[in-house]
Design a protein around this motif. Structure first.
Motif, PDB file in Angstrom:
ATOM      1  N   GLN A 190       0.823  -1.206   0.000  1.00  0.00           N
ATOM      2  CA  GLN A 190       0.000   0.000   0.000  1.00  0.00           C
ATOM      3  C   GLN A 190       0.859   1.259   0.000  1.00  0.00           C
ATOM      4  OE1 GLN A 190      -3.109   0.086   2.919  1.00  0.00           O
ATOM      5  NE2 GLN A 190      -3.166  -2.142   3.082  1.00  0.00           N
ATOM      6  N   SER A 191       2.078   1.130   0.492  1.00  0.00           N
ATOM      7  CA  SER A 191       2.891   2.315   0.708  1.00  0.00           C
ATOM      8  C   SER A 191       3.827   2.643  -0.439  1.00  0.00           C
ATOM      9  CB  SER A 191       3.729   2.136   1.982  1.00  0.00           C
ATOM     10  OG  SER A 191       4.600   1.037   1.831  1.00  0.00           O
ATOM     11  N   GLU A 192       3.748   1.870  -1.548  1.00  0.00           N
ATOM     12  CA  GLU A 192       4.674   2.155  -2.638  1.00  0.00           C
ATOM     13  C   GLU A 192       3.969   2.126  -3.981  1.00  0.00           C
ATOM     14  OE1 GLU A 192       7.694  -0.756  -2.583  1.00  0.00           O
ATOM     15  OE2 GLU A 192       6.421  -2.374  -3.280  1.00  0.00           O
ATOM     16  N   ASN A 193       4.571   2.774  -4.931  1.00  0.00           N
ATOM     17  CA  ASN A 193       4.036   2.864  -6.280  1.00  0.00           C
ATOM     18  C   ASN A 193       4.572   1.706  -7.099  1.00  0.00           C
ATOM     19  OD1 ASN A 193       3.453   3.562  -8.902  1.00  0.00           O
ATOM     20  ND2 ASN A 193       4.085   5.691  -8.675  1.00  0.00           N
ATOM     21  N   SER A 194       3.693   0.883  -7.652  1.00  0.00           N
ATOM     22  CA  SER A 194       4.152  -0.299  -8.371  1.00  0.00           C
ATOM     23  C   SER A 194       4.833   0.026  -9.682  1.00  0.00           C
ATOM     24  CB  SER A 194       2.971  -1.238  -8.639  1.00  0.00           C
ATOM     25  OG  SER A 194       2.080  -0.642  -9.538  1.00  0.00           O
ATOM     26  N   GLU A 217       7.887  -4.175   4.877  1.00  0.00           N
ATOM     27  CA  GLU A 217       8.544  -4.866   5.987  1.00  0.00           C
ATOM     28  C   GLU A 217       8.297  -6.372   5.914  1.00  0.00           C
ATOM     29  OE1 GLU A 217       8.316  -0.710   6.732  1.00  0.00           O
ATOM     30  OE2 GLU A 217       6.684  -2.114   6.303  1.00  0.00           O
ATOM     31  N   VAL A 218       7.055  -6.762   5.577  1.00  0.00           N
ATOM     32  CA  VAL A 218       6.748  -8.186   5.411  1.00  0.00           C
ATOM     33  C   VAL A 218       7.546  -8.762   4.247  1.00  0.00           C
ATOM     34  CG1 VAL A 218       4.944  -9.834   4.753  1.00  0.00           C
ATOM     35  CG2 VAL A 218       4.466  -8.063   6.460  1.00  0.00           C
ATOM     36  N   ARG A 219       7.620  -8.007   3.147  1.00  0.00           N
ATOM     37  CA  ARG A 219       8.394  -8.463   1.992  1.00  0.00           C
ATOM     38  C   ARG A 219       9.851  -8.687   2.374  1.00  0.00           C
ATOM     39  NH1 ARG A 219       8.248  -4.410  -2.761  1.00  0.00           N
ATOM     40  NH2 ARG A 219       9.544  -3.221  -1.314  1.00  0.00           N
ATOM     41  N   GLY A 220      10.417  -7.755   3.118  1.00  0.00           N
ATOM     42  CA  GLY A 220      11.809  -7.898   3.541  1.00  0.00           C
ATOM     43  C   GLY A 220      12.023  -9.131   4.404  1.00  0.00           C
ATOM     44  N   GLN A 221      11.082  -9.409   5.307  1.00  0.00           N
ATOM     45  CA  GLN A 221      11.206 -10.580   6.170  1.00  0.00           C
ATOM     46  C   GLN A 221      11.051 -11.879   5.383  1.00  0.00           C
ATOM     47  OE1 GLN A 221      12.155 -10.748   9.405  1.00  0.00           O
ATOM     48  NE2 GLN A 221      12.542  -8.559   9.124  1.00  0.00           N
ATOM     49  N   LEU A 222      10.167 -11.888   4.395  1.00  0.00           N
ATOM     50  CA  LEU A 222       9.987 -13.087   3.575  1.00  0.00           C
ATOM     51  C   LEU A 222      11.245 -13.395   2.760  1.00  0.00           C
ATOM     52  CD1 LEU A 222       6.319 -12.599   2.285  1.00  0.00           C
ATOM     53  CD2 LEU A 222       7.122 -14.332   3.897  1.00  0.00           C
ATOM     54  N   VAL A 262      17.870  -3.170   3.190  1.00  0.00           N
ATOM     55  CA  VAL A 262      17.433  -2.557   1.929  1.00  0.00           C
ATOM     56  C   VAL A 262      16.090  -1.870   2.103  1.00  0.00           C
ATOM     57  CG1 VAL A 262      16.656  -3.072  -0.415  1.00  0.00           C
ATOM     58  CG2 VAL A 262      18.755  -4.102   0.443  1.00  0.00           C
ATOM     59  N   GLU A 263      15.153  -2.536   2.791  1.00  0.00           N
ATOM     60  CA  GLU A 263      13.835  -1.935   2.992  1.00  0.00           C
ATOM     61  C   GLU A 263      13.915  -0.708   3.894  1.00  0.00           C
ATOM     62  OE1 GLU A 263      11.406  -2.685   1.271  1.00  0.00           O
ATOM     63  OE2 GLU A 263      11.800  -4.714   0.540  1.00  0.00           O
ATOM     64  N   ILE A 302      16.583   1.359   4.357  1.00  0.00           N
ATOM     65  CA  ILE A 302      17.325   2.474   3.759  1.00  0.00           C
ATOM     66  C   ILE A 302      16.657   2.990   2.491  1.00  0.00           C
ATOM     67  CG2 ILE A 302      19.516   3.115   2.661  1.00  0.00           C
ATOM     68  CD1 ILE A 302      20.924   1.235   4.596  1.00  0.00           C
ATOM     69  N   ALA A 303      16.122   2.077   1.664  1.00  0.00           N
ATOM     70  CA  ALA A 303      15.582   2.502   0.367  1.00  0.00           C
ATOM     71  C   ALA A 303      14.099   2.195   0.192  1.00  0.00           C
ATOM     72  CB  ALA A 303      16.374   1.842  -0.766  1.00  0.00           C
ATOM     73  N   GLY A 304      13.658   0.994   0.589  1.00  0.00           N
ATOM     74  CA  GLY A 304      12.298   0.564   0.304  1.00  0.00           C
ATOM     75  C   GLY A 304      11.227   1.455   0.903  1.00  0.00           C
ATOM     76  N   ARG A 305      11.400   1.863   2.121  1.00  0.00           N
ATOM     77  CA  ARG A 305      10.378   2.658   2.801  1.00  0.00           C
ATOM     78  C   ARG A 305      10.250   4.071   2.226  1.00  0.00           C
ATOM     79  NH1 ARG A 305      12.525   3.377   8.863  1.00  0.00           N
ATOM     80  NH2 ARG A 305      10.548   4.497   9.003  1.00  0.00           N
TER      81      ARG A 305
END
Length: 542
Positions: A51-55, A124-129, A465-466, A468-471
């Motif tokens: 929800q928080s990023e532009n695909s 955050e979930v993506r990073g953990q997966l 990565v999430e 520093i950059a992903g968020r």
């Protein structure tokens, strides 16, 4: 001789050396293992939409009317495309309006099984997966080294590979249950993958003549080939069909390989029913005085000496830097290409595979050069290992820094990405071979320890990565920080190895004789010669 062994002996081609077949099996073992490792980092792009990023985020987007690329700032756009759904065999783009007050976008219910729709999970979930594989891989490497000692490398790989292939096959079902279930499945697959390389190094130590060892180590770059093949294959399947299919094909391929492994792989030349007497004697005689054919027990393993060895700890740090680079590519490069630069999934997968092709090619050259230098004794083994780190660590670090500042210069950015991982192919004659130098008898156990510590980088990198950059939407300036971190770790670990590393066989390599019971002594337990001939104590002249 069992029925299976007789069948194996009949099948083995007489014109191919048995050690070449073992080398090929090790190559395919690493290849299939890496396919399962890379599924999540690749499929995280199409199966998760946050929800928080532009695909369609990305500083660089393709202009469909021309071959030129241009910079586009998407923050000024009032609309954004979120995800692709499959409905009646047609692809529909759902266009959502961005709220003026920057509130969270309204997202439809979760994906349905076999629909190919993505999940609305957070970065955050993506990073953990993505990191979950390493959560299992870290202890898996250590336990894998022990399993290779206790069970033998063949059985250790066989049973863990079966488990991994089965779990990967049902992963879409697990993902639809809950992302936590998916995470646990990735931890288990990571554990099984951790067994692979300690077991393979144990087999290399038993099968490789000293003058051919670098080429055997190169066979372990089958993981690189697997990466090179997996990126475009899975990305193409996910882009053309759906992400669920990206889980099925690698699993089915692994089941096929497992059958060949069960039939063709053996722990040592002495155990192999299809090897010729001439080849067996060549291998065993070339290893005489360095490698013992009997399997050491845990009680015979010099654990204290290993953990207090400065050359071994220097090797661990060198290996840590190497794996930091590899996990950075594996876990972050698809996000960089698709989210930061704006490549479409299929193109991103194809481009992400190019550096691995470079590593494969360069690795073959370095392995051949290493064997040649060693055979001709041009320089010492220690100098060879330390000198190789200039190519495997220093040059890749410099190339990473360059990539961070090239931005949308796609040709040059990808050129340096290929160079960085290409020169890392020299790891086949630096950190990937040094455990064999220090202790051929315990090479698999050593690799299990160094890979346990090195694979913690896979736990560190995705959340890093999430964060520093992903968020922040993956802007290029944030990725510059990540490239600097990767370069610094590589170069620092190289310096530590240059200061404390060694290429000499360590004193603790010798296997202490196992204590025999009084009953065994009285019975006159038989011993075994290097070629496998059993000798009674009464036959030994004193």
């Amino acid at each position: 001789m069992t029925i299976l062994e007789r069948y194996c002996k009949a099948l083995y081609p007489k014109w191919i050396p048995t050690r070449v077949v073992i080398c090929v099996m090790l190559f395919i073992n690493c290849w299939t293992s890496y396919m399962l490792r890379l599924q999540m980092p690749i499929l995280a792009v199409p199966m998760i939409i946050s929800q928080s990023e532009n695909s369609t985020s990305g500083a660089c987007v393709q202009d469909d009317d021309s071959s030129n690329r241009k910079r586009r700032f998407l923050d000024d756009d009032n609309y954004l495309y979120t995800w692709i759904t499959n409905e009646k065999d047609s692809i529909h783009l759902k266009r959502l309006s961005r709220a003026s007050d920057n509130k969270a976008l309204e997202i439809e219910p979760r994906a349905y099984l076999f629909s190919g729709e993505p999940f609305d999970w957070s970065p955050e979930v993506r990073g953990q997966l993505i990191a979950a594989y390493s959560y299992g891989n870290v202890p898996g490497n250590f336990i894998g080294g022990i399993m290779a000692l206790k069970l033998g490398p063949k059985r250790a790989v066989l049973w863990t590979a079966l488990l991994a292939a089965l779990i990967s096959l049902i992963t879409p079902l697990l993902a639809h249950a809950h992302w936590g279930v998916l995470l646990m499945s990735r931890v288990i697959i990571g554990f099984t993958g951790g067994v692979t390389f300690p077991a393979c190094h144990t087999m290399v130590a038993k099968w490789a003549p000293p003058d051919e060892k670098q080429r055997f180590i190169w066979s372990l770059l089958g993981g690189t080939f697997g990466t090179m093949l997996t990126y475009p294959m899975i990305a193409g399947i996910a882009g053309d069909i759906n992400w669920e299919m990206g889980w099925y094909l690698p699993s089915l391929l692994m089941f096929v390989w497992i059958g060949f492994w069960a039939l063709l792989a053996y722990d040592t030349p002495n155990e192999h029913p299809g090897i010729s007497t001439k080849e067996k004697e060549y291998i065993l005689n070339s290893q005489m005085g360095i490698v013992r054919q009997e399997k050491p027990t845990l009680k015979q393993t010099p654990v204290k000496q290993i953990f207090t060895s400065i050359p071994f700890w220097s090797l661990i740090m060198c290996h840590f830097g190497n794996l930091f680079l590899l996990f950075f590519y594996q876990n972050a490069m698809m996000l960089y290409l698709t989210k930061a630069l704006g490549f479409k999934l299929a193109k991103g997968g194809a481009i992400a595979s190019l550096p691995w092709a470079g590593r494969m090619l360069f690795g073959f050259f370095f392995s051949w050069a290493g064997d040649t230098i060693k055979k001709r004794k041009l320089i010492s083994i220690t100098a060879l290992r330390k000198g190789a780190t200039i190519f495997s660590h220093l040059i890749p670090g410099i190339c990473l820094i360059a990539v961070g500042y090239l931005g949308c210069s796609f040709v040059w950015a990808n050129f340096f990405l290929v160079l960085a991982l290409g020169f890392n192919g020299a790891a086949s004659i630096s950190n990937l071979s040094n455990n064999q130098d220090l202790s051929p008898n315990f090479a698999g156990f050593l690799y299990g320890i160094m890979n346990t510590i090195g694979c913690t980088t896979g736990m560190i990198i995705p959340p890093m990565v999430e964060a520093i950059a992903g968020r922040y939407g993956n802007p290029i300036n944030k990725w510059q920080i990540l490239f600097w971190i990767g370069a610094a770790v590589c170069i620092l670990c190289m310096l530590i190895f240059i200061l404390g590393g060694s290429g000499q066989v360590q004193s603790w390599n010798e296997i202490a004789p196992a204590k025999r019971t009084d009953t065994e002594v009285e019975a006159g337990a038989e011993t075994t010669t290097p070629t496998g001939t059993k000798v009674q104590p009464s036959d030994i002249k004193t």
